[in-house]
Design a protein around this motif. Structure first.
Motif, PDB file in Angstrom:
ATOM      1  N   THR A 142       0.833  -1.207   0.000  1.00 62.77           N
ATOM      2  CA  THR A 142       0.000   0.000   0.000  1.00 62.77           C
ATOM      3  C   THR A 142       0.863   1.252   0.000  1.00 62.77           C
ATOM      4  OG1 THR A 142      -1.849  -1.114   1.061  1.00 62.77           O
ATOM      5  CG2 THR A 142      -1.740   1.270   1.337  1.00 62.77           C
ATOM      6  N   ASP A 202      -5.881  -1.345  -4.985  1.00 60.58           N
ATOM      7  CA  ASP A 202      -5.339  -1.815  -3.708  1.00 60.58           C
ATOM      8  C   ASP A 202      -6.294  -2.816  -3.071  1.00 60.58           C
ATOM      9  OD1 ASP A 202      -3.861  -2.302  -1.476  1.00 60.58           O
ATOM     10  OD2 ASP A 202      -3.844  -0.233  -0.737  1.00 60.58           O
ATOM     11  N   GLU A 203      -6.014  -4.084  -3.262  1.00 61.80           N
ATOM     12  CA  GLU A 203      -6.835  -5.179  -2.729  1.00 61.80           C
ATOM     13  C   GLU A 203      -8.329  -4.924  -2.951  1.00 61.80           C
ATOM     14  OE1 GLU A 203      -5.381  -7.490   0.125  1.00 61.80           O
ATOM     15  OE2 GLU A 203      -3.448  -6.496   0.372  1.00 61.80           O
TER      16      GLU A 203
HETATM   17 MG    MG Z   1      -2.103  -2.790   2.153  1.00 62.13          MG
END
Ligand code: MG
Ligand code: ADP
Length: 360
Positions: A43, A158-159
């Motif tokens: 991240t 991001d995920e």
């Molecule tokens: Mg992360």
């Protein structure tokens, strides 16, 4: 356009270097996954590319232009997060239109582009609803439409699928890949889910402890993991300590603690300083003690069946061996498994080829 070149990127918090001289190039139209365990710096890396976080040092170029000092909204980058991040008080239409309004695009043009974006994520007809009136999967599609509508060179994920249930996750990852190919944007996809990365990516960057441990196509990463972290993180492995590693003319040999000699094919990144061998459960066979003449020239070790699990398309066998302090995992096809008619406690040999043996 959308070629991203990251060089020597670092992020330091006090004395904690969380991204370490990271280099990564993503070609235009390519989807690269940043795959690694929680806390490895994924991240942080993505936020620096997006402009939400200042790097401590390093360069980020998009189509040859340095963007480190360019504000987020001028970077030509789309963002899709795990928690959707929709504006709760705005309708779906308004959420998707938001970026275009900020850019002062004409109203008629906004209507047209929002409609097209919602259509491409299969949400035509949902324009007037509020985010809370949509399921998690639908909200994530809105987030995707909100990025697509601005037609960015690159979208950072991001995920994005982590909050969704397994079936929907599988479905949406295919959809994301199709949209990415159709629209041709470059994509960086952060995930801790190795299967997701394998399915989606042109290439995978396996991240460990703030750095990229290996970069390659899914099959390169799976078939030729360049170190034990990557081997362990991608797919299942049996990692067994060895000693007395020797380099022969055509292979390495290593000794198990029970004395068996294991052969390991040489490969391009082989060195001989290692102390564990690795083979994957699906590359092993199981032979009963009574069928020992079938064993041939394979690597092998002796053990006892500890458990047998039926997983639907395969059987997983756990074998206890004096050669290893953990249970050895073997994956068998149903027909092979049935032919063996095994019972717990049976004496067996686990065998595998030197070509499918790795040493680290
Ligand atoms: Mg992360
Ligand atoms: P990932 O996304 O791979 O799970 P992160 O990039 O979120 O990992 O975090 C990487 C490391 O940086 C973690 O150890 C985290 O605790 C640390 N970290 C993240 N943000 C900060 C911060 N603002 N201050 C100090 N440490 C941070």
């Amino acid at each position: 356009m959308g070629r991203l070149v990251i060089t020597n990127l670092c992020k330091q918090y006090k004395d904690n270097l969380v991204v370490k001289q990271l280099d990564l190039t993503i070609e235009q139209g390519e989807l690269v996954s940043l795959l690694g365990p929680s806390g490895c710096g994924k991240t942080t890396t993505l936020r620096m590319i997006a402009g939400l976080l200042d790097p401590t040092s390093g360069s980020i170029k998009l189509d040859d232009k340095e963007i480190v000092n360019v504000p987020t909204h001028k970077r030509d980058i789309g963002l899709v997060f795990q928690n959707y991040a929709l504006f709760p008080h705005l309708t779906i239409f308004e959420n998707v239109a938001y970026g275009l309004k900020r850019k002062k695009v004409l109203k008629s043009e906004i209507e047209k582009r929002v409609k097209a974006a919602l259509e491409s994520v299969q949400l035509t007809g949902f324009e007037d609803r509020l985010p809370t009136q949509l399921s998690g999967g639908q909200q994530q599609r809105v987030a995707l439409a909100r990025s697509l509508v601005l037609n960015p060179s690159i979208i950072l994920f991001d995920e994005p699928l982590s909050n969704l249930d397994a079936k929907l996750r599988q479905f949406l990852r295919v959809e994301i890949r199709q949209l990415q190919k159709k629209h041709g944007f470059t994509a960086l996809f952060v995930t801790h889910d190795q299967e997701e990365a394998m399915v989606l990516s042109d290439r995978i960057a396996v991240m460990y402890n703030g750095d990229i441990s290996q970069l390659g196509t899914p099959s390169e990463i799976y078939d030729e993991p360049s170190n034990s972290f990557v081997a362990n993180f991608i797919g299942e492995t049996n990692m067994i300590s060895v000693n007395d590693v020797r380099e022969e003319s055509d292979c390495f040999t290593a000794k198990l603690k029970t004395g068996e000699i294991i052969k390991v094919s040489k490969r391009k990144n082989s060195t001989s300083i290692e102390k564990v061998i690795m083979f994957r459960p699906e590359h092993s066979q199981v032979i009963k003690q009574s069928d020992v003449e079938k064993m041939g020239e394979q690597n092998s070790l002796n053990g006892q069946v500890e458990y047998m699990h039926f997983l639907g398309s395969t059987y997983t066998l756990g074998v206890r061996s004096a050669a290893h302090d953990k249970t050895i995992i073997c994956s068998l096809q149903p027909e092979d498994y049935k032919d063996l008619s095994l019972h717990e406690g049976d004496d067996v040999f686990v065998t595998w080829s030197k070509e499918k043996t790795y040493i680290y």
